[in-house]
Every structure is written in C-alpha cells, then in structure tokens.
Design a protein around this motif. Sequence first.
Motif, PDB file in Angstrom:
ATOM      1  N   HIS A 159      40.731  17.834  87.076  1.00  0.00           N
ATOM      2  CA  HIS A 159      41.150  18.198  88.433  1.00  0.00           C
ATOM      3  C   HIS A 159      41.828  19.565  88.469  1.00  0.00           C
ATOM      4  O   HIS A 159      41.629  20.339  89.403  1.00  0.00           O
ATOM      5  N   PHE A 160      42.617  19.878  87.444  1.00  0.00           N
ATOM      6  CA  PHE A 160      43.280  21.176  87.401  1.00  0.00           C
ATOM      7  C   PHE A 160      42.245  22.290  87.228  1.00  0.00           C
ATOM      8  O   PHE A 160      42.312  23.323  87.882  1.00  0.00           O
ATOM      9  N   LYS A 161      41.266  22.056  86.364  1.00  0.00           N
ATOM     10  CA  LYS A 161      40.220  23.057  86.156  1.00  0.00           C
ATOM     11  C   LYS A 161      39.441  23.294  87.450  1.00  0.00           C
ATOM     12  O   LYS A 161      39.142  24.434  87.807  1.00  0.00           O
ATOM     13  N   GLU A 162      39.131  22.225  88.164  1.00  0.00           N
ATOM     14  CA  GLU A 162      38.427  22.371  89.445  1.00  0.00           C
ATOM     15  C   GLU A 162      39.276  23.161  90.446  1.00  0.00           C
ATOM     16  O   GLU A 162      38.766  23.988  91.174  1.00  0.00           O
ATOM     17  N   PHE A 163      40.581  22.904  90.452  1.00  0.00           N
ATOM     18  CA  PHE A 163      41.481  23.642  91.336  1.00  0.00           C
ATOM     19  C   PHE A 163      41.471  25.126  90.978  1.00  0.00           C
ATOM     20  O   PHE A 163      41.369  25.988  91.853  1.00  0.00           O
ATOM     21  N   LEU A 164      41.564  25.430  89.685  1.00  0.00           N
ATOM     22  CA  LEU A 164      41.567  26.831  89.255  1.00  0.00           C
ATOM     23  C   LEU A 164      40.255  27.532  89.568  1.00  0.00           C
ATOM     24  O   LEU A 164      40.235  28.708  89.928  1.00  0.00           O
ATOM     25  N   SER A 165      39.143  26.805  89.455  1.00  0.00           N
ATOM     26  CA  SER A 165      37.839  27.431  89.671  1.00  0.00           C
ATOM     27  C   SER A 165      37.630  27.803  91.136  1.00  0.00           C
ATOM     28  O   SER A 165      36.809  28.673  91.448  1.00  0.00           O
ATOM     29  N   LYS A 166      38.377  27.170  92.040  1.00  0.00           N
ATOM     30  CA  LYS A 166      38.257  27.474  93.461  1.00  0.00           C
ATOM     31  C   LYS A 166      39.130  28.653  93.873  1.00  0.00           C
ATOM     32  O   LYS A 166      39.054  29.107  95.012  1.00  0.00           O
ATOM     33  N   ASN A 167      39.975  29.141  92.979  1.00  0.00           N
ATOM     34  CA  ASN A 167      40.881  30.228  93.289  1.00  0.00           C
ATOM     35  C   ASN A 167      40.449  31.502  92.576  1.00  0.00           C
ATOM     36  O   ASN A 167      39.895  31.445  91.486  1.00  0.00           O
ATOM     37  N   GLU A 168      40.717  32.613  93.194  1.00  0.00           N
ATOM     38  CA  GLU A 168      40.412  33.902  92.588  1.00  0.00           C
ATOM     39  C   GLU A 168      41.580  34.350  91.725  1.00  0.00           C
ATOM     40  O   GLU A 168      42.729  34.266  92.127  1.00  0.00           O
ATOM     41  N   TRP A 169      41.270  34.874  90.567  1.00  0.00           N
ATOM     42  CA  TRP A 169      42.317  35.408  89.690  1.00  0.00           C
ATOM     43  C   TRP A 169      42.076  36.858  89.513  1.00  0.00           C
ATOM     44  O   TRP A 169      41.761  37.574  88.887  1.00  0.00           O
ATOM     45  N   SER A 211      39.455  29.810  79.286  1.00  0.00           N
ATOM     46  CA  SER A 211      38.958  30.953  80.065  1.00  0.00           C
ATOM     47  C   SER A 211      39.842  31.233  81.276  1.00  0.00           C
ATOM     48  O   SER A 211      40.050  32.386  81.650  1.00  0.00           O
ATOM     49  N   TYR A 212      40.404  30.189  81.880  1.00  0.00           N
ATOM     50  CA  TYR A 212      41.287  30.386  83.034  1.00  0.00           C
ATOM     51  C   TYR A 212      42.609  31.014  82.607  1.00  0.00           C
ATOM     52  O   TYR A 212      43.144  31.883  83.287  1.00  0.00           O
ATOM     53  N   LEU A 213      43.129  30.574  81.466  1.00  0.00           N
ATOM     54  CA  LEU A 213      44.376  31.158  80.962  1.00  0.00           C
ATOM     55  C   LEU A 213      44.193  32.632  80.629  1.00  0.00           C
ATOM     56  O   LEU A 213      45.079  33.444  80.898  1.00  0.00           O
ATOM     57  N   LYS A 214      43.050  32.969  80.065  1.00  0.00           N
ATOM     58  CA  LYS A 214      42.784  34.377  79.756  1.00  0.00           C
ATOM     59  C   LYS A 214      42.834  35.226  81.017  1.00  0.00           C
ATOM     60  O   LYS A 214      43.386  36.326  81.028  1.00  0.00           O
ATOM     61  N   LYS A 215      42.270  34.702  82.107  1.00  0.00           N
ATOM     62  CA  LYS A 215      42.295  35.442  83.375  1.00  0.00           C
ATOM     63  C   LYS A 215      43.715  35.585  83.899  1.00  0.00           C
ATOM     64  O   LYS A 215      44.098  36.649  84.387  1.00  0.00           O
ATOM     65  N   ILE A 216      44.493  34.520  83.813  1.00  0.00           N
ATOM     66  CA  ILE A 216      45.876  34.570  84.292  1.00  0.00           C
ATOM     67  C   ILE A 216      46.664  35.600  83.496  1.00  0.00           C
ATOM     68  O   ILE A 216      47.342  36.458  84.063  1.00  0.00           O
ATOM     69  N   TYR A 217      46.556  35.554  82.166  1.00  0.00           N
ATOM     70  CA  TYR A 217      47.308  36.477  81.328  1.00  0.00           C
ATOM     71  C   TYR A 217      46.756  37.903  81.405  1.00  0.00           C
ATOM     72  O   TYR A 217      47.487  38.866  81.213  1.00  0.00           O
ATOM     73  N   LYS A 218      45.467  38.042  81.704  1.00  0.00           N
ATOM     74  CA  LYS A 218      44.884  39.381  81.857  1.00  0.00           C
ATOM     75  C   LYS A 218      45.487  40.074  83.081  1.00  0.00           C
ATOM     76  O   LYS A 218      45.794  41.260  83.050  1.00  0.00           O
ATOM     77  N   PRO A 258      47.222  36.513  74.211  1.00  0.00           N
ATOM     78  CA  PRO A 258      47.892  35.875  75.337  1.00  0.00           C
ATOM     79  C   PRO A 258      48.821  34.760  74.874  1.00  0.00           C
ATOM     80  O   PRO A 258      48.589  34.122  73.865  1.00  0.00           O
ATOM     81  N   SER A 259      49.861  34.580  75.639  1.00  0.00           N
ATOM     82  CA  SER A 259      50.810  33.511  75.346  1.00  0.00           C
ATOM     83  C   SER A 259      50.146  32.159  75.571  1.00  0.00           C
ATOM     84  O   SER A 259      49.114  32.063  76.211  1.00  0.00           O
ATOM     85  N   GLN A 260      50.784  31.158  75.057  1.00  0.00           N
ATOM     86  CA  GLN A 260      50.324  29.787  75.284  1.00  0.00           C
ATOM     87  C   GLN A 260      51.236  29.143  76.312  1.00  0.00           C
ATOM     88  O   GLN A 260      52.410  29.493  76.412  1.00  0.00           O
TER      89      GLN A 260
END
Length: 112
Positions: free
Chosen positions: A102-112, A40-47, A6-8
Amino acid sequence: MAQVAPSQPVVSYMFTEVPVEVQESIKLLTHKNIEGKLDSYLKKIYKNKANAEVRIDYKINQTKQKRYEGNFLFDFDGKSFVYESKVGFKFPEDLVNHAFKHFKEFLSKNEW
C-alpha cells in the motif's frame, strides 16, 4: 567529488504478545521490503533532498485468536502515510507485505 550513498530510513517498532522468533522474522521482512520494494522510491526522495528524513514506525500485536494486527507510519521528509490493518492476518508476513504494498502504491501516485 565522491558521491554519498543515500541514507537509510530510521525504523522503530513495538510488539505486543508477539513471540520473539516471530518478531525477528518481522524485522527481517521489513528490512527486505525496504531494500526491495522501496529502493527506487527512496533513491528519488534522497536525490531530491540528500538529507531527507525517512522514518518507518510500526506496531504489531497478536490477538487472542492468534491473528496479527498492526499499523505502520511511513514518514518521508514531512509527508506521511499511515497503514492500519482492517482485519487480523493469519501470517505476520502477509501483514508486513500488505503494508509495504500500500505504501509503494501511494508513492507511485506521487511525483518526486
């Protein structure tokens, strides 16, 4: 078929009245937060979209009272999250860690 890593995220920054050595520690800590807290959130986004664009833009300034204030714009494939410090932080590390928390908490509340 080889799997492409995945990209950075693209990271940009601006500092005002922040000593150079503190700037370097902020950049390093930002990189560690991307690798540690967001991995882990970036992996989901790029997946979900291999060519997703992820950007992190931040601006940090040191006040006359030697406190650190800043704002972070997390842009991940067309969606955005903005963190702005409401108070000045005595330690710049606390500001950076707080923004990523705060960003991690925001991402954890959203479905990817």
